[in-house]
Design a protein around this motif. Structure first.
Motif, short mmCIF file in Angstrom:
data_model
loop_
_atom_site.label_atom_id
_atom_site.label_comp_id
_atom_site.label_asym_id
_atom_site.label_seq_id
_atom_site.Cartn_x
_atom_site.Cartn_y
_atom_site.Cartn_z
N LEU A 55 -35.62 -14.05 -15.77
CA LEU A 55 -35.93 -13.62 -14.46
C LEU A 55 -37.54 -13.63 -14.37
O LEU A 55 -38.33 -13.32 -15.31
N ALA A 56 -38.16 -14.11 -13.19
CA ALA A 56 -39.54 -14.19 -13.21
C ALA A 56 -40.17 -12.99 -13.35
O ALA A 56 -41.54 -12.86 -13.81
N ARG A 57 -39.67 -11.90 -12.28
CA ARG A 57 -40.50 -10.75 -12.38
C ARG A 57 -40.49 -9.82 -13.74
O ARG A 57 -39.56 -9.85 -14.38
N ARG A 58 -41.56 -9.07 -14.06
CA ARG A 58 -41.65 -8.37 -15.43
C ARG A 58 -40.89 -7.16 -15.00
O ARG A 58 -40.25 -6.66 -15.89
N SER A 59 -40.99 -6.67 -13.79
CA SER A 59 -40.13 -5.24 -13.55
C SER A 59 -39.95 -5.21 -12.20
O SER A 59 -40.85 -5.72 -11.13
N GLY A 60 -39.05 -4.73 -11.77
CA GLY A 60 -38.44 -4.71 -10.24
C GLY A 60 -37.25 -5.07 -10.05
O GLY A 60 -36.51 -5.52 -11.05
N GLY A 61 -36.99 -5.27 -8.63
CA GLY A 61 -35.73 -5.79 -8.30
C GLY A 61 -35.59 -7.28 -7.79
O GLY A 61 -36.39 -7.57 -7.26
N SER A 62 -34.68 -7.95 -8.40
CA SER A 62 -34.35 -9.28 -7.96
C SER A 62 -33.00 -9.62 -7.62
O SER A 62 -32.08 -9.01 -8.18
N PRO A 63 -32.85 -10.06 -6.33
CA PRO A 63 -31.50 -10.17 -6.00
C PRO A 63 -30.53 -11.17 -6.87
O PRO A 63 -31.09 -12.27 -7.18
N VAL A 64 -29.19 -11.03 -7.34
CA VAL A 64 -28.66 -11.73 -8.22
C VAL A 64 -27.16 -11.93 -7.64
O VAL A 64 -26.54 -10.84 -7.58
N ARG A 65 -26.58 -13.27 -7.56
CA ARG A 65 -25.36 -13.17 -7.09
C ARG A 65 -24.69 -14.04 -8.23
O ARG A 65 -25.26 -15.18 -8.53
N ILE A 66 -23.43 -13.76 -8.45
CA ILE A 66 -22.67 -14.36 -9.33
C ILE A 66 -21.45 -14.92 -8.90
O ILE A 66 -20.71 -13.96 -8.39
N VAL A 67 -21.14 -16.07 -9.14
CA VAL A 67 -19.58 -16.61 -8.28
C VAL A 67 -18.86 -17.40 -9.62
O VAL A 67 -19.38 -18.35 -10.25
N LEU A 68 -17.75 -17.37 -9.57
CA LEU A 68 -16.91 -18.06 -10.11
C LEU A 68 -16.21 -19.34 -9.41
O LEU A 68 -15.81 -18.93 -8.33
N MET A 69 -16.39 -20.56 -9.93
CA MET A 69 -15.87 -21.54 -8.94
C MET A 69 -15.05 -22.46 -9.78
O MET A 69 -14.91 -22.23 -11.02
N ASP A 70 -14.21 -23.24 -9.18
CA ASP A 70 -13.23 -24.11 -9.85
C ASP A 70 -13.84 -25.52 -10.09
O ASP A 70 -12.94 -26.20 -10.54
N GLU A 71 -14.88 -25.75 -9.28
CA GLU A 71 -15.45 -27.37 -9.58
C GLU A 71 -16.87 -27.34 -9.34
O GLU A 71 -17.55 -26.19 -8.92
N PRO A 72 -17.57 -28.38 -9.70
CA PRO A 72 -18.99 -28.31 -9.66
C PRO A 72 -19.58 -27.82 -8.40
O PRO A 72 -19.29 -28.12 -7.25
N ALA A 73 -20.74 -27.20 -8.35
CA ALA A 73 -21.54 -26.88 -7.34
C ALA A 73 -22.24 -27.85 -6.69
O ALA A 73 -22.68 -28.94 -7.33
N MET A 74 -22.18 -28.06 -5.44
CA MET A 74 -22.96 -29.08 -4.51
C MET A 74 -24.47 -28.63 -4.76
O MET A 74 -24.96 -27.58 -4.84
N ASP A 75 -25.38 -29.80 -4.79
CA ASP A 75 -26.70 -29.61 -4.82
C ASP A 75 -27.46 -28.88 -3.45
O ASP A 75 -26.82 -29.52 -2.36
N ASP A 76 -28.04 -28.02 -3.58
CA ASP A 76 -28.74 -27.17 -2.61
C ASP A 76 -30.29 -27.14 -2.91
O ASP A 76 -30.62 -26.40 -3.73
N PRO A 77 -30.84 -28.05 -1.79
CA PRO A 77 -32.33 -28.18 -2.29
C PRO A 77 -33.30 -26.84 -1.99
O PRO A 77 -34.33 -26.99 -2.15
N SER A 78 -32.58 -25.92 -1.46
CA SER A 78 -33.22 -24.65 -1.12
C SER A 78 -33.51 -23.92 -2.42
O SER A 78 -34.29 -23.20 -2.45
#
Length: 174
Positions: A55-78
């Motif tokens: 993660l980029a931050r040395r210390s502190g909070g970063s939002p992390v979301r983990i999902v299980l998928m059954d197929e490849p993720a779509m490209d999201d340019p954001s």
């Protein structure tokens, strides 16, 4: 289908976030071992006992979301930075998450043993590095896991200088 496994702000030190399935898993400071044979410098998957996410931050909070998928993720340019790696969760083991020195940890329920592809997408890495001690989240991460045979790691997008730096570090060590 998409199943949410984890969604919270993770308090880290030294930007360390690990997915582990053994007591021996987790980043131990040996960058060369965790990134052996890889091209990217953000997600180390060479450890047979876990995956290290830088993660980029040395210390502190970063939002992390983990999902299980059954197929490849779509490209999201954001998402500014995107990397994919492979890992195998062995039979009889349970996926857990952990931060530096195990300061924060928990279990990721619902991930059966098998071979997986992990896509890690990040935004705000430059802001995370610059605001490494900020009192609010400045970077965010999406981890998408799907069943897949092993493949070499791949860098799908580089949008931050911070990611460029870590990718160069791995490249210079080979």
């Amino acid at each position: 289908m998409e199943k949410l496994l984890f969604d919270q702000v993770v308090e880290t030190d030294y930007g360390q976030f690990d997915l582990v399935w053994s007591r021996d898993g987790g980043f131990d400071g040996d960058f060369d071992r965790v990134f052996a044979g890889q091209n990217n410098g953000l997600v180390g998957a060479a450890d047979p006992d876990g995956v290290y996410i830088n993660l980029a931050r040395r210390s502190g909070g970063s939002p992390v979301r983990i999902v299980l998928m059954d197929e490849p993720a779509m490209d999201d340019p954001s998402w500014e930075d995107v990397v994919e790696v492979s890992f195998a969760l062995p039979e009889g083991h349970e996926m857990q998450w952990s931060t530096w020195a195990g300061a924060n940890r928990g279990t990721l329920e619902g991930l059966p043993p098998g071979s997986y592809r992990l896509r890690v997408s990040a935004t705000g890495r430059d802001q995370g590095h610059a605001g490494e001690f900020a009192d609010h989240p400045v970077d965010a991460y999406l981890l998408q896991i799907r069943p897949a045979p092993p493949q070499p790691d791949s860098i799908l997008r580089i949008g931050s200088e911070e990611a460029r730096y870590w990718h160069r570090e791995v490249g210079n060590r080979r």
